[in-house]
Design a protein around this motif. Structure first.
Motif, short mmCIF file in Angstrom:
data_model
loop_
_atom_site.label_atom_id
_atom_site.label_comp_id
_atom_site.label_asym_id
_atom_site.label_seq_id
_atom_site.Cartn_x
_atom_site.Cartn_y
_atom_site.Cartn_z
N GLU A 36 0.84 -1.21 0.00
CA GLU A 36 0.00 0.00 0.00
C GLU A 36 0.87 1.26 0.00
O GLU A 36 0.60 2.20 -0.76
CB GLU A 36 -0.93 0.00 1.22
N ARG A 37 1.90 1.26 0.84
CA ARG A 37 2.78 2.43 0.90
C ARG A 37 3.54 2.62 -0.40
O ARG A 37 3.73 3.75 -0.87
CB ARG A 37 3.76 2.28 2.07
N ARG A 38 3.98 1.51 -0.99
CA ARG A 38 4.73 1.58 -2.24
C ARG A 38 3.84 2.06 -3.39
O ARG A 38 4.28 2.80 -4.26
CB ARG A 38 5.33 0.21 -2.55
N ALA A 39 2.58 1.66 -3.36
CA ALA A 39 1.63 2.05 -4.41
C ALA A 39 1.41 3.56 -4.47
O ALA A 39 1.21 4.11 -5.54
CB ALA A 39 0.30 1.33 -4.22
N VAL A 40 1.48 4.21 -3.32
CA VAL A 40 1.29 5.67 -3.29
C VAL A 40 2.62 6.42 -3.29
O VAL A 40 2.65 7.64 -3.16
CB VAL A 40 0.42 6.11 -2.09
N GLY A 41 3.71 5.68 -3.42
CA GLY A 41 5.03 6.31 -3.52
C GLY A 41 5.65 6.74 -2.22
O GLY A 41 6.55 7.59 -2.21
N ASP A 42 5.19 6.18 -1.09
CA ASP A 42 5.71 6.57 0.22
C ASP A 42 7.02 5.91 0.60
O ASP A 42 7.60 6.25 1.62
CB ASP A 42 4.69 6.24 1.32
N VAL A 43 7.48 4.95 -0.19
CA VAL A 43 8.65 4.20 0.22
C VAL A 43 9.48 3.83 -1.00
O VAL A 43 8.96 3.63 -2.09
CB VAL A 43 8.22 2.94 1.02
N SER A 44 10.78 3.75 -0.79
CA SER A 44 11.67 3.37 -1.87
C SER A 44 11.71 1.86 -2.03
O SER A 44 11.36 1.11 -1.13
CB SER A 44 13.09 3.88 -1.59
N SER A 45 12.18 1.41 -3.17
CA SER A 45 12.30 -0.03 -3.42
C SER A 45 13.28 -0.68 -2.45
O SER A 45 13.10 -1.82 -2.04
CB SER A 45 12.75 -0.27 -4.85
N VAL A 46 14.32 0.06 -2.07
CA VAL A 46 15.32 -0.49 -1.15
C VAL A 46 14.69 -0.72 0.23
O VAL A 46 14.88 -1.77 0.84
CB VAL A 46 16.54 0.45 -1.05
N ALA A 47 13.93 0.24 0.72
CA ALA A 47 13.28 0.10 2.02
C ALA A 47 12.26 -1.04 1.97
O ALA A 47 12.14 -1.82 2.93
CB ALA A 47 12.60 1.39 2.42
N TYR A 48 11.56 -1.15 0.87
CA TYR A 48 10.57 -2.22 0.68
C TYR A 48 11.25 -3.59 0.73
O TYR A 48 10.83 -4.48 1.45
CB TYR A 48 9.86 -2.02 -0.65
N ALA A 49 12.32 -3.74 -0.01
CA ALA A 49 13.06 -5.00 -0.04
C ALA A 49 13.63 -5.34 1.33
O ALA A 49 13.61 -6.49 1.76
CB ALA A 49 14.18 -4.94 -1.07
N SER A 50 14.11 -4.33 2.04
CA SER A 50 14.66 -4.54 3.37
C SER A 50 13.59 -5.03 4.34
O SER A 50 13.82 -5.95 5.14
CB SER A 50 15.29 -3.24 3.86
N ALA A 51 12.41 -4.43 4.27
CA ALA A 51 11.31 -4.84 5.16
C ALA A 51 10.88 -6.27 4.85
O ALA A 51 10.64 -7.07 5.76
CB ALA A 51 10.14 -3.89 5.01
N LEU A 52 10.79 -6.60 3.58
CA LEU A 52 10.41 -7.95 3.19
C LEU A 52 11.45 -8.97 3.65
O LEU A 52 11.10 -10.06 4.11
CB LEU A 52 10.22 -8.05 1.68
N LEU A 53 12.71 -8.62 3.53
CA LEU A 53 13.77 -9.52 3.96
C LEU A 53 13.67 -9.81 5.46
O LEU A 53 13.82 -10.96 5.89
CB LEU A 53 15.15 -8.94 3.62
N ALA A 54 13.39 -8.79 6.24
CA ALA A 54 13.30 -8.96 7.70
C ALA A 54 12.19 -9.94 8.08
O ALA A 54 12.41 -10.85 8.88
CB ALA A 54 13.08 -7.61 8.37
N VAL A 55 11.00 -9.77 7.51
CA VAL A 55 9.91 -10.67 7.89
C VAL A 55 10.09 -12.05 7.29
O VAL A 55 9.70 -13.05 7.90
CB VAL A 55 8.51 -10.09 7.54
N ALA A 56 10.68 -12.14 6.12
CA ALA A 56 10.93 -13.45 5.51
C ALA A 56 11.95 -14.23 6.34
O ALA A 56 11.81 -15.45 6.51
CB ALA A 56 11.42 -13.29 4.08
N THR A 57 12.93 -13.55 6.88
CA THR A 57 13.94 -14.20 7.72
C THR A 57 13.31 -14.72 9.01
O THR A 57 13.59 -15.85 9.44
CB THR A 57 15.07 -13.20 8.04
#
Length: 111
Positions: A36-57
């Motif tokens: 949702e945040r990425r769709a409205v441009g509130d977050v960079s791809s790097v921050a998005y990938a970092s957040a996904l990595l944390a929960v996936a780990t």
């Protein structure tokens, strides 16, 4: 592998599976929120990938503990296998070879 066994040491199968379910839910929530945040441009791809990595780990660690759990008796072995089966069907994933070996080894004394 010894370290992973220590992470779940002293916990029941119910506690371990509850932690795994919570990690899956947290991962889904983070993906939804960040999408949702990425769709409205509130977050960079790097921050998005970092957040996904944390929960996936975190989810992977919880999954590993489930796979490594050694059931106490035949009934608990069946409950563990049912939980893993339900997870695989719901998530539409398969076990890695190492996970399959761990599960089979843990179930062997009861089969």
């Amino acid at each position: 592998m010894v370290e992973a066994r220590n992470e779940g040491a002293g916990l029941s199968l119910a506690e371990i599976t509850e932690r795994h379910i919570a990690a899956q839910k947290a991962a889904a929530d983070v993906v939804r929120e960040w999408d949702e945040r990425r769709a409205v441009g509130d977050v960079s791809s790097v921050a998005y990938a970092s957040a996904l990595l944390a929960v996936a780990t975190e989810e992977a660690a919880a999954r590993r503990i489930v796979m490594e759990y050694c059931p106490l008796d035949h009934q608990e072995s069946i409950r563990k296998l049912v939980y893993i089966s339900a997870f695989l069907i719901a998530a539409e994933v398969r076990l890695e070879e190492s996970e399959m070996a761990m599960v089979m080894e843990a179930a062997a004394p009861f089969g």
